[in-house]
Design a protein around this motif. Structure first.
Motif, PDB file in Angstrom:
ATOM      1  N   VAL A 105       9.034  -1.489  -1.354  1.00 30.16           N
ATOM      2  CA  VAL A 105       9.262  -0.442  -0.340  1.00 30.16           C
ATOM      3  C   VAL A 105       8.006  -0.053   0.453  1.00 30.16           C
ATOM      4  CG1 VAL A 105      11.288   0.529  -1.464  1.00 30.16           C
ATOM      5  CG2 VAL A 105       9.046   1.380  -2.104  1.00 30.16           C
ATOM      6  N   TRP A 106       6.822  -0.318  -0.093  1.00 27.93           N
ATOM      7  CA  TRP A 106       5.592   0.008   0.634  1.00 27.93           C
ATOM      8  C   TRP A 106       5.223  -1.140   1.575  1.00 27.93           C
ATOM      9  CZ3 TRP A 106       2.131   1.959  -4.015  1.00 27.93           C
ATOM     10  CH2 TRP A 106       2.531   3.267  -4.358  1.00 27.93           C
ATOM     11  N   PRO A 107       4.424  -0.857   2.616  1.00 30.08           N
ATOM     12  CA  PRO A 107       4.031  -1.927   3.550  1.00 30.08           C
ATOM     13  C   PRO A 107       2.994  -2.878   2.952  1.00 30.08           C
ATOM     14  CG  PRO A 107       2.954   0.153   4.140  1.00 30.08           C
ATOM     15  CD  PRO A 107       3.923   0.469   3.040  1.00 30.08           C
ATOM     16  N   ASN A 108       3.074  -4.122   3.372  1.00 26.46           N
ATOM     17  CA  ASN A 108       2.084  -5.136   2.996  1.00 26.46           C
ATOM     18  C   ASN A 108       0.727  -4.739   3.596  1.00 26.46           C
ATOM     19  OD1 ASN A 108       1.623  -8.652   3.749  1.00 26.46           O
ATOM     20  ND2 ASN A 108       1.355  -7.645   1.799  1.00 26.46           N
ATOM     21  N   ILE A 109      -0.351  -4.943   2.854  1.00 27.51           N
ATOM     22  CA  ILE A 109      -1.681  -4.623   3.380  1.00 27.51           C
ATOM     23  C   ILE A 109      -2.555  -5.874   3.323  1.00 27.51           C
ATOM     24  CG2 ILE A 109      -2.354  -3.616   1.129  1.00 27.51           C
ATOM     25  CD1 ILE A 109      -4.300  -1.778   2.737  1.00 27.51           C
TER      26      ILE A 109
ATOM     27  N   THR B 165      -2.107   9.659 -13.450  1.00 28.03           N
ATOM     28  CA  THR B 165      -0.710   9.369 -13.148  1.00 28.03           C
ATOM     29  C   THR B 165      -0.033  10.563 -12.485  1.00 28.03           C
ATOM     30  OG1 THR B 165      -0.669   7.897 -15.039  1.00 28.03           O
ATOM     31  CG2 THR B 165       1.458   8.532 -14.140  1.00 28.03           C
ATOM     32  N   ALA B 166      -0.450  11.766 -12.870  1.00 29.63           N
ATOM     33  CA  ALA B 166       0.138  12.981 -12.293  1.00 29.63           C
ATOM     34  C   ALA B 166      -0.156  13.084 -10.798  1.00 29.63           C
ATOM     35  CB  ALA B 166      -0.401  14.204 -13.015  1.00 29.63           C
ATOM     36  N   ALA B 167      -1.205  12.401 -10.341  1.00 26.28           N
ATOM     37  CA  ALA B 167      -1.596  12.468  -8.923  1.00 26.28           C
ATOM     38  C   ALA B 167      -0.956  11.356  -8.097  1.00 26.28           C
ATOM     39  CB  ALA B 167      -3.120  12.392  -8.800  1.00 26.28           C
ATOM     40  N   PHE B 168      -0.171  10.480  -8.747  1.00 26.37           N
ATOM     41  CA  PHE B 168       0.463   9.363  -8.036  1.00 26.37           C
ATOM     42  C   PHE B 168       1.373   9.854  -6.917  1.00 26.37           C
ATOM     43  CE2 PHE B 168       4.338   6.789  -7.561  1.00 26.37           C
ATOM     44  CZ  PHE B 168       3.777   5.632  -7.060  1.00 26.37           C
ATOM     45  N   SER B 169       1.245   9.236  -5.748  1.00 23.14           N
ATOM     46  CA  SER B 169       2.142   9.551  -4.634  1.00 23.14           C
ATOM     47  C   SER B 169       3.101   8.386  -4.385  1.00 23.14           C
ATOM     48  CB  SER B 169       1.336   9.797  -3.355  1.00 23.14           C
ATOM     49  OG  SER B 169       2.213   9.834  -2.241  1.00 23.14           O
ATOM     50  N   PRO B 170       4.406   8.665  -4.313  1.00 23.92           N
ATOM     51  CA  PRO B 170       5.375   7.608  -4.026  1.00 23.92           C
ATOM     52  C   PRO B 170       5.465   7.286  -2.534  1.00 23.92           C
ATOM     53  CG  PRO B 170       6.511   9.671  -4.358  1.00 23.92           C
ATOM     54  CD  PRO B 170       5.056   9.952  -4.590  1.00 23.92           C
ATOM     55  N   ASN B 171       4.708   8.049  -1.721  1.00 24.77           N
ATOM     56  CA  ASN B 171       4.781   7.858  -0.267  1.00 24.77           C
ATOM     57  C   ASN B 171       4.049   6.587   0.156  1.00 24.77           C
ATOM     58  OD1 ASN B 171       6.101  10.348  -0.013  1.00 24.77           O
ATOM     59  ND2 ASN B 171       4.149  11.432   0.018  1.00 24.77           N
ATOM     60  N   PRO B 172       4.502   5.963   1.246  1.00 22.03           N
ATOM     61  CA  PRO B 172       3.833   4.751   1.714  1.00 22.03           C
ATOM     62  C   PRO B 172       2.496   5.065   2.381  1.00 22.03           C
ATOM     63  CG  PRO B 172       5.632   5.346   3.188  1.00 22.03           C
ATOM     64  CD  PRO B 172       5.693   6.301   2.033  1.00 22.03           C
ATOM     65  N   HIS B 173       1.661   4.066   2.498  1.00 25.86           N
ATOM     66  CA  HIS B 173       0.378   4.160   3.197  1.00 25.86           C
ATOM     67  C   HIS B 173       0.609   4.549   4.653  1.00 25.86           C
ATOM     68  CE1 HIS B 173      -3.702   2.821   4.391  1.00 25.86           C
ATOM     69  NE2 HIS B 173      -3.121   2.254   5.423  1.00 25.86           N
ATOM     70  N   GLN B 174      -0.256   5.436   5.153  1.00 22.25           N
ATOM     71  CA  GLN B 174      -0.209   5.816   6.562  1.00 22.25           C
ATOM     72  C   GLN B 174      -1.495   5.349   7.225  1.00 22.25           C
ATOM     73  OE1 GLN B 174       2.385   7.350   7.939  1.00 22.25           O
ATOM     74  NE2 GLN B 174       3.519   7.836   6.065  1.00 22.25           N
ATOM     75  N   ASP B 175      -1.402   4.725   8.381  1.00 26.58           N
ATOM     76  CA  ASP B 175      -2.610   4.300   9.090  1.00 26.58           C
ATOM     77  C   ASP B 175      -3.295   5.487   9.738  1.00 26.58           C
ATOM     78  OD1 ASP B 175      -2.729   1.565   8.584  1.00 26.58           O
ATOM     79  OD2 ASP B 175      -1.047   1.254   9.975  1.00 26.58           O
TER      80      ASP B 175
ATOM     81  N   ALA C 125       0.790  -1.227   0.000  1.00 29.05           N
ATOM     82  CA  ALA C 125       0.000   0.000   0.000  1.00 29.05           C
ATOM     83  C   ALA C 125       0.821   1.275   0.000  1.00 29.05           C
ATOM     84  CB  ALA C 125      -0.928  -0.004   1.211  1.00 29.05           C
ATOM     85  N   GLY C 126       0.502   2.142  -0.955  1.00 30.69           N
ATOM     86  CA  GLY C 126       1.034   3.482  -0.984  1.00 30.69           C
ATOM     87  C   GLY C 126       0.005   4.447  -0.431  1.00 30.69           C
ATOM     88  N   GLU C 127       0.366   5.724  -0.436  1.00 29.56           N
ATOM     89  CA  GLU C 127      -0.527   6.750   0.091  1.00 29.56           C
ATOM     90  C   GLU C 127      -1.851   6.806  -0.674  1.00 29.56           C
ATOM     91  OE1 GLU C 127       1.125  10.679  -0.213  1.00 29.56           O
ATOM     92  OE2 GLU C 127      -0.165  11.434   1.376  1.00 29.56           O
ATOM     93  N   ASN C 128      -1.782   6.671  -2.018  1.00 30.87           N
ATOM     94  CA  ASN C 128      -3.051   6.767  -2.750  1.00 30.87           C
ATOM     95  C   ASN C 128      -3.304   5.677  -3.779  1.00 30.87           C
ATOM     96  OD1 ASN C 128      -1.524   7.637  -4.942  1.00 30.87           O
ATOM     97  ND2 ASN C 128      -2.094   9.793  -4.728  1.00 30.87           N
ATOM     98  N   MET C 129      -2.508   4.588  -3.749  1.00 30.26           N
ATOM     99  CA  MET C 129      -2.831   3.416  -4.572  1.00 30.26           C
ATOM    100  C   MET C 129      -2.152   2.179  -4.003  1.00 30.26           C
ATOM    101  SD  MET C 129      -0.627   3.390  -8.182  1.00 30.26           S
ATOM    102  CE  MET C 129      -1.296   1.807  -8.742  1.00 30.26           C
TER     103      MET C 129
ATOM    104  N   LEU D  21       6.309  -0.160 -12.086  1.00 29.75           N
ATOM    105  CA  LEU D  21       5.904   0.583 -10.884  1.00 29.75           C
ATOM    106  C   LEU D  21       5.451  -0.389  -9.786  1.00 29.75           C
ATOM    107  CD1 LEU D  21       4.008   3.889 -10.672  1.00 29.75           C
ATOM    108  CD2 LEU D  21       3.110   1.964  -9.369  1.00 29.75           C
ATOM    109  N   ASN D  22       4.700  -1.414 -10.159  1.00 30.85           N
ATOM    110  CA  ASN D  22       4.272  -2.418  -9.167  1.00 30.85           C
ATOM    111  C   ASN D  22       5.485  -3.115  -8.556  1.00 30.85           C
ATOM    112  OD1 ASN D  22       0.987  -3.586  -9.314  1.00 30.85           O
ATOM    113  ND2 ASN D  22       1.635  -1.920 -10.638  1.00 30.85           N
ATOM    114  N   ALA D  23       6.441  -3.492  -9.400  1.00 34.08           N
ATOM    115  CA  ALA D  23       7.632  -4.188  -8.903  1.00 34.08           C
ATOM    116  C   ALA D  23       8.445  -3.286  -7.972  1.00 34.08           C
ATOM    117  CB  ALA D  23       8.487  -4.640 -10.092  1.00 34.08           C
ATOM    118  N   LYS D  24       8.579  -2.033  -8.352  1.00 30.90           N
ATOM    119  CA  LYS D  24       9.388  -1.083  -7.566  1.00 30.90           C
ATOM    120  C   LYS D  24       8.766  -0.806  -6.198  1.00 30.90           C
ATOM    121  CE  LYS D  24      11.125   3.671  -7.684  1.00 30.90           C
ATOM    122  NZ  LYS D  24      11.264   4.901  -8.495  1.00 30.90           N
ATOM    123  N   TYR D  25       7.482  -0.438  -6.186  1.00 29.99           N
ATOM    124  CA  TYR D  25       6.897   0.004  -4.915  1.00 29.99           C
ATOM    125  C   TYR D  25       6.462  -1.146  -4.011  1.00 29.99           C
ATOM    126  CZ  TYR D  25       7.492   4.731  -6.457  1.00 29.99           C
ATOM    127  OH  TYR D  25       8.076   5.909  -6.861  1.00 29.99           O
ATOM    128  N   SER D  26       6.277  -2.341  -4.567  1.00 30.51           N
ATOM    129  CA  SER D  26       5.950  -3.481  -3.693  1.00 30.51           C
ATOM    130  C   SER D  26       7.151  -3.853  -2.826  1.00 30.51           C
ATOM    131  CB  SER D  26       5.479  -4.679  -4.520  1.00 30.51           C
ATOM    132  OG  SER D  26       6.478  -5.102  -5.417  1.00 30.51           O
TER     133      SER D  26
END
Ligand code: SF4
Ligand code: F3S
Length: 111
Positions: free
Chosen positions: A77-81, A101-111, A28-32, A70-75
């Protein structure tokens, strides 16, 4: 082969997909969300569960090499959900919006 989360997940992030994955390979990322391509067993169960129709097999033309990358890269570094959370309040507004795509956030999901 793997399944891939693509553009329309951005800012929709409904998370129905995580509830059905038998191997818990969503991250999970911040917005996808993304799928870890080395962990996905290609069962296809998640594809019809996404209300935003954002999940495709990597053999589908909607899942371009860029999205697979993108899936390979961020899976990595982002936390498992594992559980569905609360989707964004404005998820419906973003469903099908152009140029997300312009709205994509590279940040991880925050609880
Ligand atoms: Fe999980 Fe199956 Fe979807 Fe792969 S295709 S992400 S294993 S539910
Ligand atoms: Fe995204 Fe669809 Fe899952 S919008 S979080 S891929 S249910």
């Amino acid at each position: 082969m793997t399944f891939v989360v693509t553009e329309n997940c951005i800012k929709c992030k409904y998370m129905d997909c995580v509830e059905v994955c038998p191997v818990d390979c969503f991250y999970a990322g911040e917005n996808m969300l993304v799928i870890h391509p080395d962990e996905c067993i290609d069962c296809g169960v998640c594809e019809p569960e996404c209300p935003a129709l954002a999940i495709f097999a990597d053999t589908d033309e909607n899942a371009s090499a860029d999205w697979l990358e993108l899936n390979a890269k961020y899976s990595k570094v982002w936390p498992n959900i594992l559980l569905k959370g609360q989707p964004p309040d404005d998820a419906e507004k973003w469903d099908g919006a152009a140029d997300k795509t312009a709205a994509f956030s590279p940040n991880p999901h925050q609880d």
